[in-house]
Design a protein around this motif. Structure first.
Motif, mmCIF file in Angstrom:
data_model
loop_
_atom_site.group_PDB
_atom_site.id
_atom_site.type_symbol
_atom_site.label_atom_id
_atom_site.label_comp_id
_atom_site.label_asym_id
_atom_site.label_seq_id
_atom_site.Cartn_x
_atom_site.Cartn_y
_atom_site.Cartn_z
ATOM 1 N N VAL A 1 3.414 -3.473 0.342
ATOM 2 C CA VAL A 1 2.931 -3.012 1.629
ATOM 3 C C VAL A 1 1.467 -3.653 1.802
ATOM 4 C CG1 VAL A 1 2.360 -1.302 3.269
ATOM 5 C CG2 VAL A 1 4.446 -1.387 1.868
ATOM 6 N N ASP B 1 0.714 0.014 10.954
ATOM 7 C CA ASP B 1 1.721 0.389 10.643
ATOM 8 C C ASP B 1 1.939 0.358 9.287
ATOM 9 O OD1 ASP B 1 2.546 0.979 13.250
ATOM 10 O OD2 ASP B 1 3.761 -0.796 13.296
ATOM 11 N N GLU C 1 2.238 3.584 6.508
ATOM 12 C CA GLU C 1 3.404 3.784 5.438
ATOM 13 C C GLU C 1 2.656 3.589 4.163
ATOM 14 O OE1 GLU C 1 6.931 3.512 3.651
ATOM 15 O OE2 GLU C 1 6.625 3.384 5.724
ATOM 16 N N ASN D 1 1.322 7.289 3.510
ATOM 17 C CA ASN D 1 2.438 8.306 3.640
ATOM 18 C C ASN D 1 3.468 7.987 2.271
ATOM 19 O OD1 ASN D 1 1.690 9.466 5.841
ATOM 20 N ND2 ASN D 1 2.959 8.480 7.044
ATOM 21 N N HIS D 2 3.176 7.146 1.557
ATOM 22 C CA HIS D 2 4.144 6.741 0.324
ATOM 23 C C HIS D 2 3.854 7.694 -0.657
ATOM 24 C CE1 HIS D 2 6.375 4.499 -2.508
ATOM 25 N NE2 HIS D 2 5.383 4.536 -3.087
#
Length: 137
Positions: free
Chosen positions: A97, A115, A119, A122-123
């Motif tokens: 990411v 975005d 991500e 929040n992973h």
């Protein structure tokens, strides 16, 4: 300028033409034109002339070609609005990411980069506290 008074309340207008029978008028500053009989017209009062001046005087800065002014000193924006996110060491998903985020920043696609940053944030990096029977999360 003239005041048309057939209905009691005067309509102010600029005389644009007279054809011998009717007087042609137009609203101050432009607008709808109309005709009136000469007997229904009178000279505008002092207050009405003041209103006509207000309606026909251009507003400074609204004229065509007016120059736009900007606040001084000019605002300097940083090259990168937000520093890139730092992946969690040893997490393959976060590292992938992070690469996608850097590529988005190089293409100036800041929305997509944000975005990817969300991500990564929040992973999950810890085992879930609750598991299903059989040890599955």
């Amino acid at each position: 300028m003239a005041a048309d008074t057939p209905e009691g309340r005067p309509r102010l207008g600029k005389v644009t033409a007279w054809d011998g029978e009717l007087v042609h008028l137009q609203q101050p500053g432009g607008g709808t034109a109309w005709t009136a009989a000469p007997a229904e017209l009178r000279r505008p009062t002092h207050e009405e002339r003041s209103l006509i001046r207000v309606l026909t005087t251009p507003v400074p800065g609204a004229a065509r070609g007016a120059r736009q002014t900007y606040p001084e000193p000019p605002i300097t924006l940083p090259e990168h609005p937000v520093p890139p996110a730092v992946p969690t060491p040893g997490c393959a998903t976060c590292e992938l990411v992070a690469v996608w985020e850097r590529n988005s920043l190089l293409r100036h696609d800041y929305s997509k980069a944000a975005d990817f940053r969300v991500e990564m944030r929040n992973h999950p990096h810890t085992e879930p506290k609750l598991t299903l029977p059989g040890g599955r999360p």
